[in-house]
Design a protein around this motif. Structure first.
Motif, mmCIF file in Angstrom:
data_model
loop_
_atom_site.group_PDB
_atom_site.id
_atom_site.type_symbol
_atom_site.label_atom_id
_atom_site.label_comp_id
_atom_site.label_asym_id
_atom_site.label_seq_id
_atom_site.Cartn_x
_atom_site.Cartn_y
_atom_site.Cartn_z
ATOM 1 N N THR A 284 31.979 32.757 42.686
ATOM 2 C CA THR A 284 32.079 34.167 43.285
ATOM 3 C C THR A 284 30.631 34.898 43.377
ATOM 4 O OG1 THR A 284 33.945 34.464 41.752
ATOM 5 C CG2 THR A 284 32.943 36.433 42.303
ATOM 6 N N ARG A 285 29.726 34.608 42.654
ATOM 7 C CA ARG A 285 28.309 35.225 42.919
ATOM 8 C C ARG A 285 27.732 34.614 44.100
ATOM 9 N NH1 ARG A 285 25.363 36.001 37.033
ATOM 10 N NH2 ARG A 285 27.022 37.510 36.144
ATOM 11 N N LEU A 286 27.981 33.432 44.437
ATOM 12 C CA LEU A 286 27.470 32.991 45.781
ATOM 13 C C LEU A 286 28.026 33.424 47.073
ATOM 14 C CD1 LEU A 286 27.156 29.058 44.803
ATOM 15 C CD2 LEU A 286 25.300 30.372 45.480
ATOM 16 N N ALA A 287 29.590 33.802 46.897
ATOM 17 C CA ALA A 287 30.035 34.076 48.012
ATOM 18 C C ALA A 287 29.654 35.676 48.226
ATOM 19 C CB ALA A 287 31.634 34.402 47.665
ATOM 20 N N LYS A 288 28.984 36.186 47.275
ATOM 21 C CA LYS A 288 28.319 37.843 47.619
ATOM 22 C C LYS A 288 27.220 37.596 48.003
ATOM 23 C CE LYS A 288 31.439 39.907 43.883
ATOM 24 N NZ LYS A 288 31.135 40.511 42.556
ATOM 25 N N VAL A 289 26.498 36.732 47.671
ATOM 26 C CA VAL A 289 24.884 36.747 47.957
ATOM 27 C C VAL A 289 24.499 35.997 49.272
ATOM 28 C CG1 VAL A 289 24.277 37.300 45.499
ATOM 29 C CG2 VAL A 289 24.051 34.927 46.534
ATOM 30 N N ILE A 290 25.216 34.985 49.636
ATOM 31 C CA ILE A 290 24.769 34.122 50.637
ATOM 32 C C ILE A 290 25.109 34.864 52.012
ATOM 33 C CG2 ILE A 290 25.364 32.001 51.947
ATOM 34 C CD1 ILE A 290 26.240 30.746 49.428
ATOM 35 N N PRO A 291 24.140 35.081 52.734
ATOM 36 C CA PRO A 291 24.148 35.782 54.149
ATOM 37 C C PRO A 291 25.540 34.995 54.893
ATOM 38 C CG PRO A 291 21.799 35.413 53.899
ATOM 39 C CD PRO A 291 22.670 34.549 52.788
ATOM 40 N N PRO A 292 26.274 35.948 55.542
ATOM 41 C CA PRO A 292 27.271 35.559 56.367
ATOM 42 C C PRO A 292 27.043 34.284 57.440
ATOM 43 C CG PRO A 292 27.244 37.814 56.329
ATOM 44 C CD PRO A 292 26.240 37.257 55.805
ATOM 45 N N ASP A 293 25.762 34.296 58.039
ATOM 46 C CA ASP A 293 25.609 33.452 59.089
ATOM 47 C C ASP A 293 25.371 31.811 58.425
ATOM 48 O OD1 ASP A 293 25.550 35.236 60.944
ATOM 49 O OD2 ASP A 293 23.223 35.253 61.256
ATOM 50 N N TYR A 294 25.153 31.859 57.033
ATOM 51 C CA TYR A 294 25.167 30.777 56.518
ATOM 52 C C TYR A 294 26.116 29.966 55.592
ATOM 53 C CZ TYR A 294 20.073 31.698 57.966
ATOM 54 O OH TYR A 294 18.902 32.036 58.824
ATOM 55 N N ARG A 295 27.159 30.790 55.349
ATOM 56 C CA ARG A 295 28.109 30.460 54.303
ATOM 57 C C ARG A 295 28.887 29.181 54.785
ATOM 58 N NH1 ARG A 295 30.493 36.715 53.855
ATOM 59 N NH2 ARG A 295 28.768 37.473 52.452
ATOM 60 N N LEU A 296 29.169 28.991 56.174
ATOM 61 C CA LEU A 296 29.876 27.770 56.373
ATOM 62 C C LEU A 296 29.129 26.585 55.822
ATOM 63 C CD1 LEU A 296 32.366 26.450 57.933
ATOM 64 C CD2 LEU A 296 30.824 26.198 59.896
ATOM 65 N N HIS A 297 27.939 26.393 56.037
ATOM 66 C CA HIS A 297 27.327 25.244 55.457
ATOM 67 C C HIS A 297 26.561 25.117 54.263
ATOM 68 C CE1 HIS A 297 27.978 23.295 59.311
ATOM 69 N NE2 HIS A 297 27.278 24.220 60.046
ATOM 70 N N ALA A 298 26.654 26.391 53.388
ATOM 71 C CA ALA A 298 26.028 26.494 52.456
ATOM 72 C C ALA A 298 26.313 25.668 51.237
ATOM 73 C CB ALA A 298 26.181 27.724 51.650
ATOM 74 N N HIS A 299 27.743 25.247 51.337
ATOM 75 C CA HIS A 299 28.316 24.163 50.405
ATOM 76 C C HIS A 299 27.484 22.759 50.510
ATOM 77 C CE1 HIS A 299 31.416 21.541 48.470
ATOM 78 N NE2 HIS A 299 31.326 20.783 49.699
#
Length: 213
Positions: free
Chosen positions: A161-176
């Protein structure tokens, strides 16, 4: 960790590995689903060793049903919890055929309703197979998120939940994948290799481990 630091962290990850991929071997969403189900409490390497010959003879829900639970158990017996996993896979194949025309559903709710599929597995399938910006918090991501100070939490769901809030949108797809690979090969559980970490200057973990002599 401040927003500017988080942005810098993911900029570095992206520069080093622009298109990260899962280390599980698969060709279709169904193969990925089965591989991820098998990967619980097992390494990707061990899963790949089992699925290569398995998928060569049975890589669809109907083919696995035709193979049968006994032969499936034999095919995956080198993987932990193989009896339970075989039972769940067969049950999942029946549901996929009966309810989804043999296709893998593309919603979290439908995936989590499948036997043996929890939130983490559903998130991996949604991210890798269907390009959704979900984050599957495994032991690596849980450790890295807490050590870095990126998204501290006491449970995987809290970290997610916290990661979803703090990771910039441009990087969310590959953050995992960036976080998993970082935890698997650099920010290791017992001996993190801080001396070769590209984000050590942004990390809250102390004390940093020194390079081996």
């Amino acid at each position: 960790m401040k927003p500017a630091q988080i942005k810098t962290l993911f900029e570095r990850f992206a520069a080093a590995n622009p298109q990260p991929r899962t280390e599980l071997e698969y060709n279709t969403p169904f193969e990925l689903l089965i591989a991820v189900m098998l990967s619980a409490q097992a390494t990707d390497v061990s899963v790949n060793k089992a699925t290569r010959p398995l998928f060569a003879v049975a890589n669809t829900p109907q083919a696995l049903l035709d193979l049968g639970e006994d032969r499936l158990r034999e095919a995956i017996r080198t993987i932990g919890l193989y009896k339970t996993k075989a039972k769940n896979i067969i049950a999942t194949c029946r549901i996929l055929i009966d309810q989804y025309g043999g296709e893998v559903p593309q919603t979290r709710e439908a995936l989590e309703a499948l036997p043996g599929v929890g939130r983490k597995t559903a998130n991996v399938v949604l991210n890798v197979a269907f390009g959704q910006d979900t984050i599957a918090v495994d032991t690596h991501i849980f450790r890295v998120a807490n050590r870095l100070g990126l998204a501290p939490g006491k449970t995987p769901l809290e970290v997610e939940t916290r990661l979803a809030k703090v990771i910039p949108p441009d990087y969310r797809l590959h953050a995992h994948h960036w976080l998993i690979l970082h935890g698997r090969y650099v920010c290791k559980a017992r001996k993190p290799e801080c001396w070769r970490c590209s984000v050590a200057d942004l990390c809250a973990f102390k004390p940093k481990t020194a390079a081996p002599q």
